[in-house]
Scaffold this active site. Sequence first.
Site, mmCIF file in Angstrom:
data_model
loop_
_atom_site.group_PDB
_atom_site.id
_atom_site.type_symbol
_atom_site.label_atom_id
_atom_site.label_comp_id
_atom_site.label_asym_id
_atom_site.label_seq_id
_atom_site.Cartn_x
_atom_site.Cartn_y
_atom_site.Cartn_z
ATOM 1 N N ARG A 36 -11.292 -13.772 0.497
ATOM 2 C CA ARG A 36 -11.679 -13.446 2.084
ATOM 3 C C ARG A 36 -12.551 -13.510 3.043
ATOM 4 O O ARG A 36 -12.051 -13.765 4.066
ATOM 5 C CB ARG A 36 -10.599 -11.681 2.420
ATOM 6 C CG ARG A 36 -9.708 -11.097 2.312
ATOM 7 C CD ARG A 36 -9.193 -10.062 1.559
ATOM 8 N NE ARG A 36 -7.728 -9.586 1.884
ATOM 9 C CZ ARG A 36 -7.009 -8.419 1.855
ATOM 10 N NH1 ARG A 36 -8.257 -7.371 0.633
ATOM 11 N NH2 ARG A 36 -6.445 -8.822 1.949
ATOM 12 N N LYS A 193 12.426 -2.697 -6.754
ATOM 13 C CA LYS A 193 13.507 -2.105 -5.923
ATOM 14 C C LYS A 193 13.743 -2.273 -4.401
ATOM 15 O O LYS A 193 13.105 -2.730 -3.412
ATOM 16 C CB LYS A 193 12.529 -0.728 -5.456
ATOM 17 C CG LYS A 193 12.743 -0.008 -7.220
ATOM 18 C CD LYS A 193 11.492 1.220 -6.702
ATOM 19 C CE LYS A 193 11.382 1.324 -7.638
ATOM 20 N NZ LYS A 193 10.660 3.498 -8.112
ATOM 21 N N GLY A 350 2.299 -8.784 -1.710
ATOM 22 C CA GLY A 350 0.764 -9.280 -3.869
ATOM 23 C C GLY A 350 1.963 -10.235 -4.324
ATOM 24 O O GLY A 350 0.861 -10.614 -5.283
ATOM 25 N N GLY A 373 0.774 -5.585 2.984
ATOM 26 C CA GLY A 373 1.645 -4.731 4.715
ATOM 27 C C GLY A 373 1.870 -5.184 5.962
ATOM 28 O O GLY A 373 3.291 -5.288 6.472
HETATM 29 P P1 AMP Z 1 7.464 -5.977 -5.421
HETATM 30 O O1 AMP Z 1 6.433 -5.363 -5.092
HETATM 31 O O2 AMP Z 1 8.366 -5.140 -4.767
HETATM 32 O O3 AMP Z 1 7.944 -7.381 -4.784
HETATM 33 O O4 AMP Z 1 8.158 -5.804 -6.863
HETATM 34 C C1 AMP Z 1 7.709 -6.966 -7.993
HETATM 35 C C2 AMP Z 1 7.920 -6.669 -9.574
HETATM 36 O O5 AMP Z 1 9.050 -6.614 -9.456
HETATM 37 C C3 AMP Z 1 7.731 -7.590 -10.381
HETATM 38 O O6 AMP Z 1 6.819 -7.044 -11.263
HETATM 39 C C4 AMP Z 1 8.739 -7.836 -11.447
HETATM 40 O O7 AMP Z 1 8.541 -7.066 -12.856
HETATM 41 C C5 AMP Z 1 9.407 -6.650 -10.954
HETATM 42 N N1 AMP Z 1 11.223 -6.916 -11.163
HETATM 43 C C6 AMP Z 1 11.668 -8.407 -10.979
HETATM 44 N N2 AMP Z 1 12.858 -8.608 -11.496
HETATM 45 C C7 AMP Z 1 13.075 -7.826 -12.042
HETATM 46 C C8 AMP Z 1 14.114 -6.698 -13.255
HETATM 47 N N3 AMP Z 1 15.357 -7.624 -13.071
HETATM 48 N N4 AMP Z 1 13.909 -5.563 -13.606
HETATM 49 C C9 AMP Z 1 12.757 -5.120 -13.636
HETATM 50 N N5 AMP Z 1 11.541 -5.173 -12.836
HETATM 51 C C10 AMP Z 1 11.547 -7.130 -12.371
#
Ligand code: AMP
Length: 391
Positions: A36, A193, A350, A373
């Site tokens: 950074r 999610k 991230g 963010g």
């Molecule tokens: P995010 O921070 O919302 O971008 O989520 C990223 C995380 O989602 C990573 O740590 C992945 O391991 C997890 N992820 C991706 N696909 C799946 C899945 N099918 N089941 C559970 N976790 C997942």
Amino acid sequence: MTWKTLDDMDFAGKRALVRVDINVPVENGVVTDTSRIERIAATVDDIQAKGGKVILMAHFGRPKGQVVPEMSLEIIAPAVSDVLGLPVTFVNGDYAEAVAEMDEGDVLLLENLRFNPGEEKNDEGFAKRLASLADIYVNDAFSAAHRAHASTEAIARLLPACAGRLMAEELGALEKALGSPERPVVAVVGGAKVSTKLDLLGNLVGKVDHLVIGGGMANTFLAAQGINVGKSLCEHDLADTARDILTKAEAAGCEIILPRDIVIAREFKANAQNETVAATQCPDDAMIFDAGPETVAYINDVVDGAKTLIMNGPLGVFELEPFHAGTFAILNEIADQTKAGKLVSVGGGGDTVAAINASGHGDDFTYISTAGGAFLEWMEGKELPGVAALG
Ligand code: AMP
């Protein structure tokens, strides 16, 4: 929207108050990652080359309006000096006196902005005190631009204001990807999610031609269409929301791309025994961890036909082998198309940055945003107060 840059300002003999992001990781008083700090060098050098004096201001950690010695920017000052290759004077006493004593070429670093409760309250009084130190305000902290704070918003109304090099580069890349992109545009949204990315999906369906939904959030969409997802991560309570997004996409002419085949396993661990089945065939006792090869081939065809791509989130549990395969396969294709000059690709968030780096394509995207963010809020179509204030 348009914003002024360093090129629009006359810095000769002027004091520039520069908001930067040097919120770097520190262990036992030592900065462990200086990336950074490296990114602010272009702006500091440029202002100095134009004869301006640089006063840096930044936050560090979350002291919540109180003086917390472990979050003093005094800890970071030596690393800033090292990386910039310039003497950097840290000040936490009388700012006005320190500024008055500055010679051309000097760099000052003010104490953590968030030690003052006025910072996060976007307090006019605090902004005025900061503004009184300088002639020009420069914002080079895109990553803090989604917050209306005294050093990002109020101050921009008190001094002639412009974007620093890093901020201008980031805004330029984002504008190219979603503001006025070359079509077709494809967005890849994955991750854990749906609930954390609702606004994002809602904005994208109205803007992009193809929307790939992957990762855990794809399960919610499959389940909402009556497909069994076994023991997979899935937000069943968001079925209505998922169906609304599908309807909105259809009305907007946006193709939603969901997994056609899936890689399933029964244990959440690296090298768990796994198999690939059709997306409609997940057994009750299995979990979906990745998109299968048929899905990947289809996505890669769409990537090949696209002119612009934006990505946030992995297609699967990329941290655990071999469930990285789907994510890495599309990253390979995105990298190839970008290197061939056929695709403008922007990735951010991230986990996305981690996946891109792990795949070895850290230098192969047109632009990778590390702004977290702020990048997400921009993808959600929200106005960023720190950017709007520069307009
Ligand atoms: P995010 O921070 O919302 O971008 O989520 C990223 C995380 O989602 C990573 O740590 C992945 O391991 C997890 N992820 C991706 N696909 C799946 C899945 N099918 N089941 C559970 N976790 C997942």
